[in-house]
Design a protein around this motif. Structure first.
Motif: not given
Length: 359
Positions: A233-235, A238-241, A280
């Motif tokens: 998830t973005e949480e 963060p920024g993996h997409k 992350d």
């Protein structure tokens, strides 16, 4: 004869080659001995003439880093010398590797044994990281084991120094089964977290006695990671997409219940593994912090290296062999030519099944 030539001649006379134990396109590996001490050694002979632009960069890297890294849990470079169109690296000889130990089903692992192998791996890795060196190819057959049971990190052909935050590095490193998701999605800016992901997968492999995430391709590798750990998830990342090669793998997954497979290391051991396998990379535990984790303080204590289980027959460590195939772990035997290529077993199958096929 100048001083350099004299030193090179003395080195050639000191290190004696005997039996060839590995052969590849660009290098041969020999068992040998030190004339002064009688100590058994390994000699990796690299053919400079085989390269259009001179010596292979992996050999230069290996020499550079092994000269800088002196630690009980890192393989020792004893010397180098040249002859004609070849360069030879003289390495300490180590009897076997962790992959051979894992695959030998006659050996029984106790919790203290797994703890000992992990502690030695992390000590060696922490030393490398403290010197600003990324290994970038940690896997069981690059963790060699001496006759006294000491584990040593080997094969620094893909290693490099860490750069600044904006430095761009290749993402085509780390053998696929041990490669973290940020590299699979094309990250060119990374740090020590990539080695910690690899260590986490090796930790689980020691428990399962088979590879944890054996993908057939980069896409399949990502699918296996997400099937087990769930869709990031973005949480939590963060920024993996925004990673260069990011693609949506498909339907979102909440992950499988994989922790029961590895409960033999206890609740605290599972917590450490989860810290190593955080999505992350900035949140993954460091090698130093891992060494101070409660897992290594609780009973049972790590087994003394000399008491660790070890194959009775002497095997040729794969990391001493000169040829590696990216993403396709193989093992060349001392007899030469026989290779084992791992299949891609269902990661949720019976952990006692051996997912190997002999070609």
């Amino acid at each position: 004869m100048n001083l350099a030539d004299q030193e090179n001649a003395a080195a050639r006379a000191r290190w004696v080659k005997e039996t060839k134990i590995g052969e590849g396109t660009y290098a041969n590996v020999y068992r040998g001995y030190d004339v002064k001490t009688g100590q058994k050694i390994a000699i990796k002979k690299i053919k400079a003439g085989a390269f259009k632009d001179g010596i292979d960069i992996s050999a230069i890297r290996e020499i550079k880093f092994l000269r800088e890294l002196s630690h009980p849990n890192v393989i020792a470079l004893l010397g180098t010398y040249s002859k004609a169109q070849s360069l030879s690296l003289v390495l300490e000889y180590l009897d076997t590797d962790l992959e051979a130990v894992i695959k030998d089903k006659t050996l029984v692992f106790k919790p203290g044994d797994v703890k000992s192998w992990m502690a030695m791996s992390l000590r060696g890795l922490d030393f490398c990281h403290s010197r600003g060196v990324l290994h970038r190819d940690l896997k069981p057959n690059n963790l060699l084991i001496s006759s006294k049971g000491e584990l040593k990190i080997a094969d620094f052909g893909l290693a490099r120094e860490t750069g600044d935050v904006d430095s761009r590095m290749t993402c085509q490193v780390v053998t696929r089964w041990y490669r973290p998701p940020e590299l699979l999605w094309g990250s060119r800016s990374y740090s020590y977290g990539i080695d910690m992901w690899s260590i986490g997968t090796i930790f689980i492999e020691l428990v399962l006695r088979k590879p944890f995430l054996p993908g057939d391709s980069d896409m399949d590798q990502l699918k296996k990671i997400i099937t087990v750990l769930g869709t990031p998830t973005e949480e939590e990342w963060p920024g993996h997409k925004l990673l260069p090669d990011y693609v949506n793998i498909g339907e979102e997954s909440r992950g499988q219940r994989w922790t029961p497979w590895i409960m033999s290391v206890g609740k605290v051991g599972v917590e450490l593994i989860k810290e190593m396998l955080r999505y992350d990379p900035l949140k993954r535990i460091s090698a130093k912090s891992a060494l101070y984790h409660q897992f290594f303080l609780d009973d049972p204590r790590p087994t003394a290296p000399i008491k660790l289980p070890k194959p009775t027959a002497e095997l040729v460590p794969r990391a001493m062999a000169p040829d590696e195939t990216e993403g396709k772990p193989e093992l060349k035997t001392a007899g030469g030519g026989v290779k084992r290529k791992a299949e891609s077993p269902d990661p949720f199958g019976d952990v006692k099944k051996v997912a190997r096929r002999l070609f």
